[in-house]
Design a protein around this motif. Structure first.
Motif, PDB file in Angstrom:
ATOM      1  N   TRP A  95     -13.560   4.094   0.203  1.00  0.00           N
ATOM      2  CA  TRP A  95     -12.334   3.358   0.509  1.00  0.00           C
ATOM      3  C   TRP A  95     -11.076   4.126   0.119  1.00  0.00           C
ATOM      4  CZ3 TRP A  95      -9.981   2.612  -4.184  1.00  0.00           C
ATOM      5  CH2 TRP A  95     -10.819   2.663  -5.306  1.00  0.00           C
ATOM      6  N   LEU A  96     -11.201   5.277  -0.518  1.00  0.00           N
ATOM      7  CA  LEU A  96     -10.024   6.074  -0.861  1.00  0.00           C
ATOM      8  C   LEU A  96      -9.551   6.840   0.373  1.00  0.00           C
ATOM      9  CD1 LEU A  96     -11.654   5.905  -3.814  1.00  0.00           C
ATOM     10  CD2 LEU A  96      -9.732   7.379  -4.422  1.00  0.00           C
ATOM     11  N   LYS A  97      -8.415   6.396   0.944  1.00  0.00           N
ATOM     12  CA  LYS A  97      -7.837   7.007   2.142  1.00  0.00           C
ATOM     13  C   LYS A  97      -6.325   7.094   1.953  1.00  0.00           C
ATOM     14  CE  LYS A  97     -11.528   5.167   5.072  1.00  0.00           C
ATOM     15  NZ  LYS A  97     -11.875   4.343   6.254  1.00  0.00           N
ATOM     16  N   PRO A  98      -5.850   8.139   1.253  1.00  0.00           N
ATOM     17  CA  PRO A  98      -4.433   8.214   0.866  1.00  0.00           C
ATOM     18  C   PRO A  98      -3.494   8.312   2.070  1.00  0.00           C
ATOM     19  CG  PRO A  98      -5.782   9.828  -0.322  1.00  0.00           C
ATOM     20  CD  PRO A  98      -6.631   9.291   0.770  1.00  0.00           C
ATOM     21  N   VAL A  99      -2.239   7.844   1.859  1.00  0.00           N
ATOM     22  CA  VAL A  99      -1.205   7.964   2.884  1.00  0.00           C
ATOM     23  C   VAL A  99      -0.175   9.032   2.512  1.00  0.00           C
ATOM     24  CG1 VAL A  99      -1.488   5.553   3.550  1.00  0.00           C
ATOM     25  CG2 VAL A  99       0.276   6.154   1.878  1.00  0.00           C
ATOM     26  N   THR A 100      -0.242   9.568   1.286  1.00  0.00           N
ATOM     27  CA  THR A 100       0.711  10.600   0.852  1.00  0.00           C
ATOM     28  C   THR A 100       0.092  11.990   1.003  1.00  0.00           C
ATOM     29  OG1 THR A 100      -0.059  10.538  -1.452  1.00  0.00           O
ATOM     30  CG2 THR A 100       1.681   8.995  -0.842  1.00  0.00           C
ATOM     31  N   ASP A 101       0.954  12.998   1.082  1.00  0.00           N
ATOM     32  CA  ASP A 101       0.474  14.388   1.172  1.00  0.00           C
ATOM     33  C   ASP A 101      -0.292  14.772  -0.084  1.00  0.00           C
ATOM     34  OD1 ASP A 101       1.659  14.640   3.655  1.00  0.00           O
ATOM     35  OD2 ASP A 101       3.535  15.472   2.857  1.00  0.00           O
ATOM     36  N   GLU A 102       0.210  14.332  -1.262  1.00  0.00           N
ATOM     37  CA  GLU A 102      -0.454  14.658  -2.520  1.00  0.00           C
ATOM     38  C   GLU A 102      -1.860  14.062  -2.579  1.00  0.00           C
ATOM     39  OE1 GLU A 102       4.004  14.473  -3.278  1.00  0.00           O
ATOM     40  OE2 GLU A 102       2.497  13.354  -2.115  1.00  0.00           O
ATOM     41  N   GLY A 103      -1.978  12.829  -2.116  1.00  0.00           N
ATOM     42  CA  GLY A 103      -3.284  12.177  -2.129  1.00  0.00           C
ATOM     43  C   GLY A 103      -4.270  12.809  -1.185  1.00  0.00           C
ATOM     44  N   ARG A 104      -3.812  13.158   0.016  1.00  0.00           N
ATOM     45  CA  ARG A 104      -4.716  13.780   0.995  1.00  0.00           C
ATOM     46  C   ARG A 104      -5.183  15.154   0.535  1.00  0.00           C
ATOM     47  NH1 ARG A 104      -1.379  10.926   4.929  1.00  0.00           N
ATOM     48  NH2 ARG A 104       0.164  12.595   4.837  1.00  0.00           N
ATOM     49  N   ALA A 105      -4.301  15.890  -0.134  1.00  0.00           N
ATOM     50  CA  ALA A 105      -4.668  17.232  -0.594  1.00  0.00           C
ATOM     51  C   ALA A 105      -5.767  17.188  -1.654  1.00  0.00           C
ATOM     52  CB  ALA A 105      -3.433  17.946  -1.148  1.00  0.00           C
ATOM     53  N   ALA A 106      -5.787  16.147  -2.481  1.00  0.00           N
ATOM     54  CA  ALA A 106      -6.766  16.049  -3.565  1.00  0.00           C
ATOM     55  C   ALA A 106      -8.067  15.386  -3.138  1.00  0.00           C
ATOM     56  CB  ALA A 106      -6.159  15.269  -4.736  1.00  0.00           C
ATOM     57  N   LEU A 107      -8.139  14.856  -1.913  1.00  0.00           N
ATOM     58  CA  LEU A 107      -9.304  14.075  -1.502  1.00  0.00           C
ATOM     59  C   LEU A 107     -10.597  14.888  -1.400  1.00  0.00           C
ATOM     60  CD1 LEU A 107     -10.132  11.207  -0.807  1.00  0.00           C
ATOM     61  CD2 LEU A 107      -9.557  11.670   1.579  1.00  0.00           C
ATOM     62  N   GLY A 117      -5.953   2.624   0.489  1.00  0.00           N
ATOM     63  CA  GLY A 117      -5.647   3.031   1.862  1.00  0.00           C
ATOM     64  C   GLY A 117      -6.646   2.574   2.898  1.00  0.00           C
ATOM     65  N   ASP A 118      -7.727   1.909   2.481  1.00  0.00           N
ATOM     66  CA  ASP A 118      -8.746   1.434   3.426  1.00  0.00           C
ATOM     67  C   ASP A 118      -8.489  -0.042   3.731  1.00  0.00           C
ATOM     68  OD1 ASP A 118     -10.939   0.783   4.908  1.00  0.00           O
ATOM     69  OD2 ASP A 118     -12.415   1.129   3.333  1.00  0.00           O
ATOM     70  N   SER A 119      -7.823  -0.292   4.836  1.00  0.00           N
ATOM     71  CA  SER A 119      -7.478  -1.670   5.186  1.00  0.00           C
ATOM     72  C   SER A 119      -8.443  -2.293   6.185  1.00  0.00           C
ATOM     73  CB  SER A 119      -6.061  -1.712   5.775  1.00  0.00           C
ATOM     74  OG  SER A 119      -5.974  -0.882   6.919  1.00  0.00           O
ATOM     75  N   LYS A 171      -1.013   3.717  -7.122  1.00  0.00           N
ATOM     76  CA  LYS A 171      -0.218   4.785  -7.744  1.00  0.00           C
ATOM     77  C   LYS A 171      -1.068   6.020  -8.017  1.00  0.00           C
ATOM     78  CE  LYS A 171       2.789   5.574 -11.760  1.00  0.00           C
ATOM     79  NZ  LYS A 171       3.372   4.954 -12.987  1.00  0.00           N
ATOM     80  N   GLN A 172      -2.276   5.823  -8.535  1.00  0.00           N
ATOM     81  CA  GLN A 172      -3.159   6.963  -8.831  1.00  0.00           C
ATOM     82  C   GLN A 172      -3.605   7.669  -7.550  1.00  0.00           C
ATOM     83  OE1 GLN A 172      -3.518   8.093 -11.772  1.00  0.00           O
ATOM     84  NE2 GLN A 172      -2.757   6.362 -12.965  1.00  0.00           N
ATOM     85  N   VAL A 173      -3.947   6.882  -6.539  1.00  0.00           N
ATOM     86  CA  VAL A 173      -4.382   7.480  -5.274  1.00  0.00           C
ATOM     87  C   VAL A 173      -3.235   8.231  -4.617  1.00  0.00           C
ATOM     88  CG1 VAL A 173      -5.236   6.966  -2.945  1.00  0.00           C
ATOM     89  CG2 VAL A 173      -6.194   5.764  -4.914  1.00  0.00           C
ATOM     90  N   GLY A 174      -2.026   7.653  -4.650  1.00  0.00           N
ATOM     91  CA  GLY A 174      -0.875   8.308  -4.049  1.00  0.00           C
ATOM     92  C   GLY A 174      -0.501   9.602  -4.721  1.00  0.00           C
ATOM     93  N   ILE A 231       0.846  -1.204   0.000  1.00  0.00           N
ATOM     94  CA  ILE A 231       0.000   0.000   0.000  1.00  0.00           C
ATOM     95  C   ILE A 231       0.872   1.241   0.000  1.00  0.00           C
ATOM     96  CG2 ILE A 231      -1.597   1.384   1.392  1.00  0.00           C
ATOM     97  CD1 ILE A 231      -2.843  -1.196   2.379  1.00  0.00           C
ATOM     98  N   PHE A 232       1.852   1.274   0.909  1.00  0.00           N
ATOM     99  CA  PHE A 232       2.727   2.434   1.033  1.00  0.00           C
ATOM    100  C   PHE A 232       3.663   2.554  -0.161  1.00  0.00           C
ATOM    101  CE2 PHE A 232       1.194   1.977   5.281  1.00  0.00           C
ATOM    102  CZ  PHE A 232       1.265   3.243   5.858  1.00  0.00           C
ATOM    103  N   VAL A 233       4.261   1.424  -0.575  1.00  0.00           N
ATOM    104  CA  VAL A 233       5.214   1.476  -1.685  1.00  0.00           C
ATOM    105  C   VAL A 233       4.541   1.977  -2.957  1.00  0.00           C
ATOM    106  CG1 VAL A 233       6.672   0.084  -3.216  1.00  0.00           C
ATOM    107  CG2 VAL A 233       6.731  -0.311  -0.746  1.00  0.00           C
ATOM    108  N   ALA A 234       3.347   1.458  -3.266  1.00  0.00           N
ATOM    109  CA  ALA A 234       2.651   1.870  -4.496  1.00  0.00           C
ATOM    110  C   ALA A 234       2.298   3.352  -4.461  1.00  0.00           C
ATOM    111  CB  ALA A 234       1.392   1.032  -4.682  1.00  0.00           C
ATOM    112  N   GLN A 235       1.833   3.829  -3.299  1.00  0.00           N
ATOM    113  CA  GLN A 235       1.482   5.249  -3.218  1.00  0.00           C
ATOM    114  C   GLN A 235       2.728   6.137  -3.204  1.00  0.00           C
ATOM    115  OE1 GLN A 235      -1.682   6.567  -0.707  1.00  0.00           O
ATOM    116  NE2 GLN A 235      -2.807   4.637  -0.812  1.00  0.00           N
TER     117      GLN A 235
END
Length: 475
Positions: free
Chosen positions: A443-455, A385-387, A304-307, A74-78
């Motif tokens: 279920w979209l729950k990003p772990v990266t700053d870029e992902g969280r900003a776009a949520l 990101g939704d485990s 990758k897209q979510v990250g 999850i982390f590596v892909a994002q």
């Protein structure tokens, strides 16, 4: 929100680029299992059943370490989508450390207490003795297998999929050649039977890991050997990693224990049924090979897209996978059906065992389609990101539906095929729920700053899209 649900060229290019090599790799691994079972089948149904039950102990090991592996992916892909190299390195270091703990633990149990392990899975003394011999040798391979799996997971998550594929080819060729030599006693070697199969598996595991290490050193992999960065963990990272991974680890542990109970119940069935089930699980690997290709592609492409913050693309790709994977699973199962008798005959099944095998494969066509839909949905949840949701649902359904039903069936002495159908009861219950969850986008729950900003923008888009559908009378 108007995107072709069946996919476009970019989507299928990604599936083929990432998923096809993984599917081929798993097909090779399954082929190794088929070769093992074919050669061991000449030693009798007891040997086939013993190796099949040993495979269930290995599945328990897989359940123990897979949660950390999938949590790491999850982390590596994002991080891969966000081009965060330090994040990838420290994730791999933590992931492989957790995985190796279980590889060493299970390896020690297999080598030091094989008889006790086999007593859990069956009450038949001949099968226990044969399985204990096999486990005491193959247990040395467990740490090697875990390390190779972790390295391969990192390579796949960073879209370097060829090295694990080539390593599997080398391992398959080694395993096949050594099986022929050691099981039957060729080229001057003694005929070792089931012990020879275990030795061949161990040596092929060494070849598999060695190939990956040498190829990655030659390729100068930017992540696997940066040891100084593998252990740069801080409190915030550890908290985030284990918060995401704990649900997957708990899921895999609970599922592993549940499946052990399930196999202990099924292990009291007639020996012919156990032999048929052992052969079926090898054939099931052919279907599972394609399925793992899709799950690997989904984990990388959706993650990758979510990250990177491209949530609409990740959401759309997930919905495509949920349609595509069950369709391909159904197709593969249907293609196998006309060849059931010939395929099972290769494993020396006859009489009652052949009858059970034929019916198992027919029944599996329906349940495999449902199961693949449930599993690919859960993998998309985790990639986003939704485990937690899929984990809780899977555990609840197994322990509240399948295991009680199997226990009741055993108490009522239901026939084996009825018991086999009950093994999939949780998949029937979960099916509609996971489809609703996929469509909700929650279920979209990003772990990266870029992902969280776009949520927030993505959630607003989903809400607006939902309003438009309701105005049209579509639910």
């Amino acid at each position: 929100m108007k995107t072709p649900l069946l996919g476009n060229r970019t989507f299928y290019d990604g599936v083929l680029r990432i998923g096809l090599p993984v599917a081929l790799q798993n097909l090779l691994i399954s082929s190794a299992g088929i070769v093992d079972t074919l050669m061991i089948s000449t030693q009798g149904e007891t040997a086939v059943a013993a190796v099949g039950l040993c495979a269930q102990f290995m599945s328990l090991l897989f359940s123990a370490y897979f949660g950390f592996c999938h949590g790491g992916v999850i982390f590596v892909a994002q991080y891969w989508g966000a081009n965060n190299k330090q994040g990838i390195c420290r994730t791999y270091g933590l992931m492989i450390s957790c995985m190796m703990f279980f590889g060493l633990l299970f390896g020690a149990l297999a080598v030091l207490a094989p008889q006790a392990i086999m007593q859990v899975y069956t009450d038949k003394a001949p099968i226990q003795q044969a399985g204990a011999l096999y486990l005491s040798i193959v247990g040395f391979n467990y740490p090697l297998q875990v390390l190779a799996y972790g390295m391969s997971a990192l390579l796949r998550a960073t879209e370097r999929v060829r090295i694990p594929l080539y390593a599997s080819i080398a391992a398959l060729l080694t395993n096949t050649a050594l099986n022929w030599v050691l099981i039957y006693g060729q080229l001057g070697f003694p005929a070792l039977g089931i012990a020879g199969a275990a030795i061949a598996t161990l040596i092929s595991g060494v070849v598999n890991l060695g190939f990956i290490v040498v190829a990655c050193l030659w390729d100068r992999n930017p992540y696997l050997f940066r040891f100084s960065e593998h252990f740069r963990w801080n409190k915030a990272f550890l908290k985030q990693f284990f918060a995401k991974s704990s649900f997957i680890v708990g899921n895999e542990a609970a599922m592993g224990v549940g499946n052990m109970i399930l196999n202990a119940i099924i292990g009291r069935q007639p020996a012919a049924a156990l032999a048929a089930l052992a052969v079926f699980r090898v054939v099931e690997g052919l279907v599972f090979a394609f399925f793992r290709g899709f799950t690997s592609a989904a984990a990388v492409m959706v993650g990758k897209q979510v990250g990177s913050g491209n949530h609409l693309q990740g959401y759309t790709d997930a919905k495509r996978f949920v349609l595509l994977c069950p369709a391909v699973t159904l197709l593969v199962c249907l293609l196998i059906q006309p060849f059931r008798a010939g395929l099972l005959g290769l494993f020396s099944l006859s009489g009652e065992a052949l009858y059970y095998g034929m019916n198992i494969l027919a029944i599996y066509t329906v349940f495999a389609t449902l199961r693949s839909c449930n599993w690919i949905s859960n993998d998309c949840f985790r990639a986003g990101g939704d485990s937690s949701f899929g984990t809780i649902l899977e555990i609840v359904c197994l322990y509240c539906f399948t295991l009680p039903a199997l226990g009741l069936g055993a108490a009522l002495h239901l026939p084996f095929l009825a018991m086999y159908c009950l093994m999939y009861l949780d998949d029937v219950v979960r099916f509609g729920v996971v489809l609703w969850r996929v469509n909700s986008g929650r279920w979209l729950k990003p772990v990266t700053d870029e992902g969280r900003a776009a949520l927030p923008d993505f959630r607003a888009l989903l809400v607006a899209h939902g309003h438009r559908l309701r105005k049209r009378g579509i639910k």
